[in-house]
Structure formats: C-alpha cells, structure tokens
Design a protein around this motif. Structure first.
Motif, PDB file in Angstrom:
ATOM      1  N   ILE A 386       0.858  -1.187   0.000  1.00  0.00           N
ATOM      2  CA  ILE A 386       0.000   0.000   0.000  1.00  0.00           C
ATOM      3  C   ILE A 386       0.894   1.237   0.000  1.00  0.00           C
ATOM      4  O   ILE A 386       1.592   1.508   0.980  1.00  0.00           O
ATOM      5  CB  ILE A 386      -0.930   0.027   1.219  1.00  0.00           C
ATOM      6  N   PRO A 387       0.895   1.999  -1.103  1.00  0.00           N
ATOM      7  CA  PRO A 387       1.684   3.233  -1.158  1.00  0.00           C
ATOM      8  C   PRO A 387       0.871   4.382  -0.559  1.00  0.00           C
ATOM      9  O   PRO A 387      -0.072   4.876  -1.172  1.00  0.00           O
ATOM     10  CB  PRO A 387       1.922   3.428  -2.660  1.00  0.00           C
ATOM     11  N   LEU A 388       1.224   4.819   0.615  1.00  0.00           N
ATOM     12  CA  LEU A 388       0.448   5.821   1.347  1.00  0.00           C
ATOM     13  C   LEU A 388       0.753   7.205   0.766  1.00  0.00           C
ATOM     14  O   LEU A 388       1.588   7.960   1.277  1.00  0.00           O
ATOM     15  CB  LEU A 388       0.794   5.742   2.833  1.00  0.00           C
ATOM     16  N   LEU A 389       0.071   7.553  -0.325  1.00  0.00           N
ATOM     17  CA  LEU A 389       0.377   8.776  -1.051  1.00  0.00           C
ATOM     18  C   LEU A 389       0.225  10.015  -0.184  1.00  0.00           C
ATOM     19  O   LEU A 389       0.991  10.977  -0.311  1.00  0.00           O
ATOM     20  CB  LEU A 389      -0.530   8.888  -2.286  1.00  0.00           C
ATOM     21  N   VAL A 390      -0.772  10.006   0.703  1.00  0.00           N
ATOM     22  CA  VAL A 390      -0.985  11.176   1.560  1.00  0.00           C
ATOM     23  C   VAL A 390       0.222  11.455   2.432  1.00  0.00           C
ATOM     24  O   VAL A 390       0.472  12.602   2.821  1.00  0.00           O
ATOM     25  CB  VAL A 390      -2.253  10.982   2.419  1.00  0.00           C
ATOM     26  N   SER A 391       1.009  10.440   2.750  1.00  0.00           N
ATOM     27  CA  SER A 391       2.176  10.635   3.615  1.00  0.00           C
ATOM     28  C   SER A 391       3.242  11.475   2.932  1.00  0.00           C
ATOM     29  O   SER A 391       4.015  12.173   3.611  1.00  0.00           O
ATOM     30  CB  SER A 391       2.758   9.291   4.051  1.00  0.00           C
ATOM     31  N   PHE A 417       6.314  30.124  -8.922  1.00  0.00           N
ATOM     32  CA  PHE A 417       5.851  28.755  -8.696  1.00  0.00           C
ATOM     33  C   PHE A 417       7.046  27.815  -8.571  1.00  0.00           C
ATOM     34  O   PHE A 417       8.014  27.911  -9.331  1.00  0.00           O
ATOM     35  CB  PHE A 417       4.958  28.283  -9.843  1.00  0.00           C
ATOM     36  N   GLN A 418       6.964  26.914  -7.596  1.00  0.00           N
ATOM     37  CA  GLN A 418       8.045  25.967  -7.346  1.00  0.00           C
ATOM     38  C   GLN A 418       7.462  24.566  -7.255  1.00  0.00           C
ATOM     39  O   GLN A 418       6.698  24.260  -6.334  1.00  0.00           O
ATOM     40  CB  GLN A 418       8.749  26.333  -6.040  1.00  0.00           C
ATOM     41  N   SER A 419       7.783  23.702  -8.213  1.00  0.00           N
ATOM     42  CA  SER A 419       7.263  22.338  -8.192  1.00  0.00           C
ATOM     43  C   SER A 419       7.957  21.540  -7.094  1.00  0.00           C
ATOM     44  O   SER A 419       8.965  21.973  -6.528  1.00  0.00           O
ATOM     45  CB  SER A 419       7.476  21.668  -9.548  1.00  0.00           C
ATOM     46  N   ASN A 420       7.401  20.372  -6.816  1.00  0.00           N
ATOM     47  CA  ASN A 420       7.943  19.526  -5.748  1.00  0.00           C
ATOM     48  C   ASN A 420       7.720  18.073  -6.145  1.00  0.00           C
ATOM     49  O   ASN A 420       6.591  17.666  -6.446  1.00  0.00           O
ATOM     50  CB  ASN A 420       7.240  19.840  -4.418  1.00  0.00           C
ATOM     51  N   ASP A 421       8.797  17.288  -6.145  1.00  0.00           N
ATOM     52  CA  ASP A 421       8.683  15.877  -6.538  1.00  0.00           C
ATOM     53  C   ASP A 421       7.776  15.094  -5.601  1.00  0.00           C
ATOM     54  O   ASP A 421       7.276  14.018  -5.967  1.00  0.00           O
ATOM     55  CB  ASP A 421      10.063  15.225  -6.573  1.00  0.00           C
ATOM     56  N   ALA A 422       7.559  15.593  -4.381  1.00  0.00           N
ATOM     57  CA  ALA A 422       6.703  14.895  -3.421  1.00  0.00           C
ATOM     58  C   ALA A 422       5.221  15.136  -3.686  1.00  0.00           C
ATOM     59  O   ALA A 422       4.372  14.591  -2.982  1.00  0.00           O
ATOM     60  CB  ALA A 422       7.055  15.319  -1.998  1.00  0.00           C
ATOM     61  N   PHE A 423       4.902  15.925  -4.682  1.00  0.00           N
ATOM     62  CA  PHE A 423       3.511  16.150  -5.088  1.00  0.00           C
ATOM     63  C   PHE A 423       3.072  14.943  -5.902  1.00  0.00           C
ATOM     64  O   PHE A 423       3.493  14.752  -7.043  1.00  0.00           O
ATOM     65  CB  PHE A 423       3.428  17.438  -5.905  1.00  0.00           C
ATOM     66  N   THR A 424       2.242  14.075  -5.313  1.00  0.00           N
ATOM     67  CA  THR A 424       1.954  12.770  -5.920  1.00  0.00           C
ATOM     68  C   THR A 424       0.464  12.437  -5.978  1.00  0.00           C
ATOM     69  O   THR A 424       0.061  11.314  -5.654  1.00  0.00           O
ATOM     70  CB  THR A 424       2.677  11.657  -5.131  1.00  0.00           C
ATOM     71  N   PRO A 425      -0.413  13.358  -6.377  1.00  0.00           N
ATOM     72  CA  PRO A 425      -1.842  13.014  -6.397  1.00  0.00           C
ATOM     73  C   PRO A 425      -2.191  11.943  -7.422  1.00  0.00           C
ATOM     74  O   PRO A 425      -3.248  11.299  -7.308  1.00  0.00           O
ATOM     75  CB  PRO A 425      -2.517  14.348  -6.740  1.00  0.00           C
ATOM     76  N   PHE A 426      -1.326  11.761  -8.414  1.00  0.00           N
ATOM     77  CA  PHE A 426      -1.606  10.784  -9.476  1.00  0.00           C
ATOM     78  C   PHE A 426      -0.725   9.549  -9.349  1.00  0.00           C
ATOM     79  O   PHE A 426      -0.568   8.785 -10.294  1.00  0.00           O
ATOM     80  CB  PHE A 426      -1.408  11.439 -10.841  1.00  0.00           C
TER      81      PHE A 426
END
Length: 488
Positions: A386-391, A417-426
């Motif tokens: 289970i990949p806990l994306l919210v974490s 604007f600054q992107s972040n690799d930890a942004f994982t909604p998809f």
C-alpha cells in the motif's frame, strides 16, 4: 460505531474462519519474514489498531513507531505500508518495474476479473496502457480540444445556489464522454444522470468503512446485510450501459475512421482478432471504458468540489487568484493552458488544493513482480503493498507547512511557482494515473474559468465550513455544501 459492530460480528465468525483458512482476502504468496509491524490478532489482524479513526491517519501514526516501511495485517492478509516521500520514491520510482504489479482489491476484482487497465497485470496491462495512451492523445488529451470542451461545460454554470456535486459531476464527466463516446449529454438527460449516480454511489460506498471491510473480509461480508451489496448491483447496471454504447458504435462506425476511444478500440479488435493473447476483446473494452470513466470523473470532480469548498473557507486566497487572473488574462478571453506559466500564484493554489486533500490517500495497491530489498527489508515476489500517497503530501521534510492549507508550499521566496517531486496526487512510477494529463488540464481550466467569471459566495457563514472528508479510504470526499456563483 460501525467498525466496532463489524468487529463484533467478525469475532462471532472467528472459530469458523479459522477452520476455513480460505475465508477472507486472497492470501499473498510469500515466504520468510516481512518488515516488522504491530502484533496482529487472529483473523482480525491489526483491524482494532486501525479502526479508531481514518485509516490513512492511523497508518501514519504507526509509521512513527515502525518506520517508513512496515507491515500491518488487514484481516488475514499482510500488507507492507510505504510511508513518507523517501520510501515512496525509493520503491515506486527507483524500483519502478519491481513495484509495477497491481495488488488485488476484492471489490474491483469481483467485477473486472483482472480485465481493463486499472487491475490488469503483466503483458495485458502493458499492451492496454500503451494503446490507451495513444488513443487518448489522438482524441484530444492535452490539446486545445480539451480547452474547448471545458469552456463548453463551464458555460452551463448558473448564478443560483446549487449543489456542486451534481453540476461538477456533469461537467467533468462530459469531457470524458466526448473522448470515449464522441459526444456530450444534456445535464437533464435521465440516462446521463443515472450513469453519474451509479459512479458516485460506488465511489462513496467503496470509500466508506463498508467498502473497506468488504475488501478485507469478502467471504464474511458477502453474507452480512449492508450497503456494500449495492456496489455490485451498480456495477451490473454500468456494464449494461457501456455494452449498449459499444453496440451503438458497432452499428454506426466506419472502420478505420475512429470518432472516439470506443471506435479506436473496435478498430484494434478488427486488426488483432487472431491475437492468441486476447488482449483486445469486448469484455476488455467494457472494463477499460469503465476504468476511464471512474478515474476520469469521480477523482477530478471531488478535487474540484473540495477546491471550491477550500476557497469558500479562505476567500482571501480566491481573491488573490482572481486578481492574478485579471492582471494576466483579463476578462476578454478565457484562460488557456498556455497561461499556466504566467499564473504562479494560481498554479500554486491548485497544487496546494490537491496536496492538502489527497483525494486518493492510500493510492491503489501494488504487488511485487520479483523479490526485492527496500530500506533493509527483504520483500518477496507477490507482496501486497500500500503506497500511502498522503504521507508524501504531509511529509515535513518536503513541505514548509504540511498540515495547513498554504499555497506558499509551492512558491519560492520570490513568489514564483516551485514544483515539488513529493507532489503525488496521481501516484508514482509505472502505475501513475493514465489520465493525469487530462486531470491536470481540467482542474486548471475549470477553476480558472469559474474564478475569472464568478465570485464564490457560501450559503451560510464561511467560518462554519467544515473541511473534514465525508468518506475516506479509497477516496477522500468533501462534505456536502452549497454555494452561489455571482458574476463579477
């Protein structure tokens, strides 16, 4: 509490279940020790430790003791939890092929039988995914065609108070309808409204404790009354609806001149009718169409609804977005995808909405395709993960203010604007959401089209708006609310 009642009923089945070890979720074929975790009870596993609140929160709390990679037992089935951005990256990105299998979810498996894109595996999944990516691009994914479809749907918004669930479901679903069916539906079309109700109810039930418990104890829940039985009645109706659409396409299509995704798939079926692997069959088309609708309607609609609720809660944020839109786009034309790079605050707000709500908090489960090692632990082939994306979204090492809604999480000190690799909604890796590009475009275009034209007013006091999800587990769903759109 529902969880306590179900636990009591399950305890009554304990002796019988122990006598029939096949009861419960499908066993994961594993040998040897898994990463450590909390001590489970017979049959119930760690259910009582996970049942006091939201499952995603409970798992993150356990991670504080057991580390970023640990094991819990969901009933009789062991599940390895990945918690925090580093663990998710090290598994899903750095070992992308190894973690590319789809873990079984009983509620979907009973319906799909491993068909379609979401829950297929191996060569079938790779073949279907490659085909779908190409077909969706052909019919407007990520192009100006999507902009035209979204603008057509936003024109249907009215200034009167409305329930955003119904209206946004209609608008978002019509975009995917155009891609898959080649046409849109009127918002009062009874067939269309029935279709949306079936998807919405299934998403809600599967995101509730009933859906959670069915995936853990399917053999027991099969005999217990409850709303989970409606999932499969709804699935049956959806199958009929999609099959009817396919038959209409068969009767009106011109082979080699596809109008939409279904025509494209039917053309592929004609070309590979002698394919011994049988990847392109009508049942596969039914399930793939269902997957595209389910993924392309509910998650995007929930994101939009939750986003509007958040902007009602924080009107100063909505005002800053509108000021930026006025300065960059004006009101003489509609916002376009090309504007994203010139709207840093707006872009940050939309990313922060998705980060804050984590619409699919647990992600969809993975299964290991070969043996591997992760963070010092041996994980055998077939391990249910289970990949806990919210974490990742709540990881304090990745975001400045992870537990609050704050657009500055995506802005640098200069306001860019600054992107972040930890942004994982998809999600991450090889199983990243197929419709991620379409969802990003829709979220940007719907929000900017609404905020360019309307002032958002709550029906009631904005200070009383509650952001607590109505349902959790498979998806986070916002509580019901109403708003009024007043023309600027």
């Amino acid at each position: 509490m529902l969880i306590a009642g179900i636990a009591t009923l399950l305890l009554l089945f304990l002796l019988l279940a122990l006598a029939r070890p096949s009861w419960g979720g499908r066993a994961t074929p594993m040998q040897g020790a898994l990463p450590p975790g909390p001590t489970p009870l017979p049959l119930l596993g760690n259910l009582l430790q996970l049942g006091s609140g939201r499952l995603d929160h409970a798992l993150m709390e356990l991670s504080g003791r057991w580390g970023p990679v640990f094991t819990v037992r969901l009933g009789p089935r062991p599940a390895v939890i990945l918690c925090g951005y580093a663990a998710l990256r090290d598994a899903l990105v750095l070992q992308a092929d190894t973690f590319s299998g789809r873990g079984a979810m009983t509620v979907f498996e009973r319906f799909t039988r491993g068909n379609g894109i979401l829950f297929s595996n191996g060569q079938r999944w790779r073949t279907l995914r490659n085909f779908a990516v190409g077909a969706l691009k052909e019919f407007g994914l990520g192009t100006r065609t999507v902009e035209e479809r979204v603008l057509e749907e936003t024109a249907c918004l009215l200034g009167a108070p409305f329930d955003p669930r119904r209206l946004l479901d209609n608008a978002v679903s019509n975009v995917i309808c155009f891609v898959v069916f080649g046409s849109r539906y009127g918002y009062q079309d009874p067939e269309f409204l029935k279709l949306l109700d079936l998807f919405s109810e299934n998403f809600r039930i599967m995101s509730s404790r009933w859906g959670e418990m069915y995936n853990i104890f399917p053999s027991i829940l099969h005999w217990l009354p409850g709303p989970h039985h409606r999932i499969f009645r709804n699935f049956a109706e959806l199958r009929v609806f999609i099959s009817e659409q396919i038959q209409r396409h068969r009767q009106t299509r011109q082979p080699g001149e596809p109008r939409d995704f279904i025509d494209c798939f039917l053309d592929q079926m004609d070309q590979v009718h002698k394919d011994s692997e049988r990847h392109f069959q009508e049942e596969t088309l039914v399930m793939t169409t269902h997957n595209l609708f389910f993924g392309g309607t509910e998650t995007t609609s929930n994101t939009l609804r939750y986003g509007l609720l958040i902007l009602l809660k924080y009107p100063e944020v909505a005002a800053k977005v509108q000021a930026e839109l006025d300065a960059v786009v004006g009101r003489m034309r509609a916002p376009s995808l090309e504007d994203r790079g010139r709207l840093p605050y707006t872009n940050a707000v939309l990313h922060e909405i998705q980060r804050f709500i984590s619409v699919v908090p647990l992600g969809l489960p993975r299964a290991l395709t070969p043996d591997t090692h992760l963070h010092g632990h041996f994980l055998p082939k077939g391990t249910f993960v289970i990949p806990l994306l919210v974490s990742a979204h709540r990881d304090p090492t990745q975001f400045k203010d992870p537990d609050s809604f704050n657009p500055r999480n995506f802005l640098n000190n200069e306001g860019e604007f600054q992107s972040n690799d930890a942004f994982t909604p998809f999600a991450l890796g090889k199983r990243m959401c197929l419709g991620a590009g379409l969802a990003r475009s829709e979220i940007f275009l719907f929000f900017t089209a609404i905020l360019q034209r309307f002032c958002l007013l709550p029906v009631g006091s904005p200070t009383n708006l509650d952001l607590t999800p109505q349902c959790t587990s498979l998806g986070n769903m916002p509580p019901a609310f109403q708003l009024r759109l007043v023309t600027l």
